[in-house]
Design a protein around this motif. Sequence first.
Motif, PDB file in Angstrom:
ATOM      1  N   PHE A 162      37.735  18.373  12.100  1.00 18.64           N
ATOM      2  CA  PHE A 162      36.638  17.540  12.282  1.00 18.64           C
ATOM      3  C   PHE A 162      34.963  18.003  11.583  1.00 18.64           C
ATOM      4  CE2 PHE A 162      38.526  15.573  16.175  1.00 18.64           C
ATOM      5  CZ  PHE A 162      39.005  14.115  15.727  1.00 18.64           C
ATOM      6  N   GLU A 163      35.399  19.320  11.847  1.00 13.74           N
ATOM      7  CA  GLU A 163      34.143  20.166  10.934  1.00 13.74           C
ATOM      8  C   GLU A 163      34.216  19.955   9.580  1.00 13.74           C
ATOM      9  OE1 GLU A 163      33.293  24.482  11.000  1.00 13.74           O
ATOM     10  OE2 GLU A 163      32.295  23.631  12.813  1.00 13.74           O
ATOM     11  N   ASP A 164      35.527  19.983   9.098  1.00 13.29           N
ATOM     12  CA  ASP A 164      35.410  19.809   7.618  1.00 13.29           C
ATOM     13  C   ASP A 164      35.012  18.314   7.228  1.00 13.29           C
ATOM     14  OD1 ASP A 164      36.698  22.266   7.028  1.00 13.29           O
ATOM     15  OD2 ASP A 164      38.630  21.630   7.003  1.00 13.29           O
ATOM     16  N   ALA A 165      35.163  17.207   7.847  1.00 21.88           N
ATOM     17  CA  ALA A 165      34.895  16.025   7.836  1.00 21.88           C
ATOM     18  C   ALA A 165      33.480  16.009   7.722  1.00 21.88           C
ATOM     19  CB  ALA A 165      35.685  15.048   8.660  1.00 21.88           C
ATOM     20  N   TRP A 166      32.803  16.488   8.704  1.00 19.76           N
ATOM     21  CA  TRP A 166      31.378  16.485   8.913  1.00 19.76           C
ATOM     22  C   TRP A 166      30.746  17.102   7.759  1.00 19.76           C
ATOM     23  CZ3 TRP A 166      30.053  20.612  13.219  1.00 19.76           C
ATOM     24  CH2 TRP A 166      28.370  20.584  13.236  1.00 19.76           C
ATOM     25  N   LYS A 167      31.357  18.321   7.326  1.00 22.34           N
ATOM     26  CA  LYS A 167      30.467  18.840   6.398  1.00 22.34           C
ATOM     27  C   LYS A 167      30.783  18.204   4.932  1.00 22.34           C
ATOM     28  CE  LYS A 167      30.271  23.130   8.458  1.00 22.34           C
ATOM     29  NZ  LYS A 167      30.754  24.723   8.690  1.00 22.34           N
ATOM     30  N   SER A 168      32.019  17.523   4.592  1.00 25.42           N
ATOM     31  CA  SER A 168      32.369  17.145   3.374  1.00 25.42           C
ATOM     32  C   SER A 168      32.200  15.359   3.212  1.00 25.42           C
ATOM     33  CB  SER A 168      33.737  17.367   2.970  1.00 25.42           C
ATOM     34  OG  SER A 168      34.787  16.930   3.853  1.00 25.42           O
ATOM     35  N   GLY A 169      32.021  14.892   4.322  1.00 27.42           N
ATOM     36  CA  GLY A 169      31.753  13.526   4.522  1.00 27.42           C
ATOM     37  C   GLY A 169      30.634  13.002   3.949  1.00 27.42           C
ATOM     38  N   PRO A 170      30.536  11.477   3.728  1.00 25.92           N
ATOM     39  CA  PRO A 170      29.316  10.930   3.432  1.00 25.92           C
ATOM     40  C   PRO A 170      28.214  11.149   4.486  1.00 25.92           C
ATOM     41  CG  PRO A 170      30.894   9.344   3.993  1.00 25.92           C
ATOM     42  CD  PRO A 170      31.751  10.481   4.100  1.00 25.92           C
ATOM     43  N   ASP A 171      26.794  11.100   4.174  1.00 22.40           N
ATOM     44  CA  ASP A 171      25.827  11.526   5.193  1.00 22.40           C
ATOM     45  C   ASP A 171      25.787  10.627   6.391  1.00 22.40           C
ATOM     46  OD1 ASP A 171      24.876  13.653   3.702  1.00 22.40           O
ATOM     47  OD2 ASP A 171      23.338  12.517   2.732  1.00 22.40           O
ATOM     48  N   GLU A 172      26.059   9.352   5.978  1.00 26.76           N
ATOM     49  CA  GLU A 172      26.064   8.403   7.101  1.00 26.76           C
ATOM     50  C   GLU A 172      27.078   8.531   8.173  1.00 26.76           C
ATOM     51  OE1 GLU A 172      28.086   6.233   3.503  1.00 26.76           O
ATOM     52  OE2 GLU A 172      26.307   7.694   4.069  1.00 26.76           O
ATOM     53  N   GLU A 173      28.163   9.344   8.112  1.00 26.26           N
ATOM     54  CA  GLU A 173      29.185   9.549   8.981  1.00 26.26           C
ATOM     55  C   GLU A 173      29.180  10.972   9.360  1.00 26.26           C
ATOM     56  OE1 GLU A 173      32.998   8.844   7.209  1.00 26.26           O
ATOM     57  OE2 GLU A 173      32.395   6.549   6.819  1.00 26.26           O
ATOM     58  N   ARG A 174      28.055  11.834   9.318  1.00 23.36           N
ATOM     59  CA  ARG A 174      27.952  13.277   9.662  1.00 23.36           C
ATOM     60  C   ARG A 174      28.044  13.344  11.223  1.00 23.36           C
ATOM     61  NH1 ARG A 174      25.733  17.157   5.540  1.00 23.36           N
ATOM     62  NH2 ARG A 174      26.270  18.451   7.301  1.00 23.36           N
ATOM     63  N   ALA A 175      27.354  12.293  11.826  1.00 25.64           N
ATOM     64  CA  ALA A 175      27.333  12.310  13.188  1.00 25.64           C
ATOM     65  C   ALA A 175      28.532  12.068  13.866  1.00 25.64           C
ATOM     66  CB  ALA A 175      25.838  11.303  13.567  1.00 25.64           C
ATOM     67  N   LEU A 176      29.121  10.889  13.311  1.00 26.16           N
ATOM     68  CA  LEU A 176      30.408  10.755  14.088  1.00 26.16           C
ATOM     69  C   LEU A 176      31.365  12.090  14.098  1.00 26.16           C
ATOM     70  CD1 LEU A 176      32.599   8.550  14.934  1.00 26.16           C
ATOM     71  CD2 LEU A 176      33.231   8.314  12.303  1.00 26.16           C
ATOM     72  N   TRP A 177      31.357  12.472  12.764  1.00 28.27           N
ATOM     73  CA  TRP A 177      32.503  13.661  12.851  1.00 28.27           C
ATOM     74  C   TRP A 177      31.897  14.838  13.450  1.00 28.27           C
ATOM     75  CZ3 TRP A 177      36.756  11.680  11.571  1.00 28.27           C
ATOM     76  CH2 TRP A 177      36.854  10.741  10.537  1.00 28.27           C
ATOM     77  N   ARG A 178      30.768  14.942  13.819  1.00 30.71           N
ATOM     78  CA  ARG A 178      30.051  16.007  14.639  1.00 30.71           C
ATOM     79  C   ARG A 178      30.349  15.857  15.958  1.00 30.71           C
ATOM     80  NH1 ARG A 178      25.021  16.261  12.645  1.00 30.71           N
ATOM     81  NH2 ARG A 178      24.434  14.995  14.154  1.00 30.71           N
ATOM     82  N   GLY A 179      30.294  14.655  16.258  1.00 30.53           N
ATOM     83  CA  GLY A 179      30.451  14.019  17.788  1.00 30.53           C
ATOM     84  C   GLY A 179      32.028  14.602  18.108  1.00 30.53           C
ATOM     85  N   LEU A 180      32.890  14.159  17.170  1.00 28.59           N
ATOM     86  CA  LEU A 180      34.107  14.118  17.455  1.00 28.59           C
ATOM     87  C   LEU A 180      34.544  15.667  17.445  1.00 28.59           C
ATOM     88  CD1 LEU A 180      35.592  11.564  15.044  1.00 28.59           C
ATOM     89  CD2 LEU A 180      35.613  11.584  17.572  1.00 28.59           C
ATOM     90  N   ALA A 181      34.085  16.632  16.655  1.00 30.00           N
ATOM     91  CA  ALA A 181      34.155  18.132  16.584  1.00 30.00           C
ATOM     92  C   ALA A 181      33.637  18.641  18.114  1.00 30.00           C
ATOM     93  CB  ALA A 181      33.334  18.978  15.487  1.00 30.00           C
ATOM     94  N   GLN A 182      32.570  17.948  18.557  1.00 33.29           N
ATOM     95  CA  GLN A 182      31.952  18.368  19.750  1.00 33.29           C
ATOM     96  C   GLN A 182      33.023  18.071  21.070  1.00 33.29           C
ATOM     97  OE1 GLN A 182      28.188  16.442  19.656  1.00 33.29           O
ATOM     98  NE2 GLN A 182      27.151  18.204  19.096  1.00 33.29           N
ATOM     99  N   LEU A 183      33.776  17.034  20.726  1.00 31.77           N
ATOM    100  CA  LEU A 183      34.724  16.372  21.818  1.00 31.77           C
ATOM    101  C   LEU A 183      35.739  17.583  21.945  1.00 31.77           C
ATOM    102  CD1 LEU A 183      34.745  12.748  21.545  1.00 31.77           C
ATOM    103  CD2 LEU A 183      33.701  13.982  23.216  1.00 31.77           C
ATOM    104  N   ALA A 184      36.220  17.985  20.547  1.00 30.19           N
ATOM    105  CA  ALA A 184      37.290  18.704  20.626  1.00 30.19           C
ATOM    106  C   ALA A 184      37.020  20.346  20.957  1.00 30.19           C
ATOM    107  CB  ALA A 184      37.827  18.759  19.064  1.00 30.19           C
ATOM    108  N   VAL A 185      35.766  20.677  20.609  1.00 31.68           N
ATOM    109  CA  VAL A 185      35.525  21.955  21.147  1.00 31.68           C
ATOM    110  C   VAL A 185      35.037  22.027  22.761  1.00 31.68           C
ATOM    111  CG1 VAL A 185      32.824  22.202  20.572  1.00 31.68           C
ATOM    112  CG2 VAL A 185      34.410  24.139  20.306  1.00 31.68           C
ATOM    113  N   GLY A 186      34.858  20.844  23.134  1.00 35.70           N
ATOM    114  CA  GLY A 186      34.421  20.703  24.550  1.00 35.70           C
ATOM    115  C   GLY A 186      35.829  20.974  25.371  1.00 35.70           C
ATOM    116  N   LEU A 187      36.829  20.128  24.804  1.00 37.06           N
ATOM    117  CA  LEU A 187      38.096  20.394  25.416  1.00 37.06           C
ATOM    118  C   LEU A 187      38.686  22.030  25.170  1.00 37.06           C
ATOM    119  CD1 LEU A 187      40.957  19.432  26.602  1.00 37.06           C
ATOM    120  CD2 LEU A 187      41.412  18.643  24.350  1.00 37.06           C
ATOM    121  N   THR A 188      38.256  22.523  24.079  1.00 37.70           N
ATOM    122  CA  THR A 188      38.616  23.761  23.897  1.00 37.70           C
ATOM    123  C   THR A 188      38.063  24.720  25.155  1.00 37.70           C
ATOM    124  OG1 THR A 188      38.754  23.534  21.594  1.00 37.70           O
ATOM    125  CG2 THR A 188      38.444  25.855  22.517  1.00 37.70           C
TER     126      THR A 188
END
Length: 171
Positions: free
Chosen positions: A71-97
């Motif tokens: 998810f972090e790769d998508a957050w960093k490489s995706g379009p600006d308008e989707e960065r918050a989506l991928w960052r939120g998904l990364a937070q969910l995954a690291v929260g589960l971690t």
Amino acid sequence: MSSTSDDERDRDTEGRARNARPRDGLGRPLPYGVDGVERQPEGVVRAPGETVTEAQALLEAGKPFHAHEVFEDAWKSGPDEERALWRGLAQLAVGLTHAARGNVTGGARLLRRGAGAVEEWGAGSGTSHPYGLALAELAAWARELADVVERDDAAVDARTWAPRLRGDVSR
């Protein structure tokens, strides 16, 4: 003073430090020389659907730390308008971690932060199922898990609690 000289440090061709230390399935460092879980390559640009598919497989395998990296790769490489989506998904995954590692406070905090982020992104974008993602269900899953972690004050099993990104995530 460190006993490791600059010549012995693991660096890339530009001199940035690399962490070659082996890791377990939850991303925790293991002693050098021990076999660990293969790490996710960093900086991979994937299509959004591939990102979701790869992250789902890692979550189901009990590797939320590695899903977070996807998810972090998508957050960093995706379009600006989707960065918050991928960052939120990364937070969910690291929260589960963190929840699986037994870090109650950090896990619950990241799960709730990620839940709010994906809900906010969905509301702002006008879509609740980008790339088939079930954002409202993911937010509800994350809040439920945060409550469980705090109530039980114990680590959870990452496989058991792995969300289904594209559908029913309830337990």
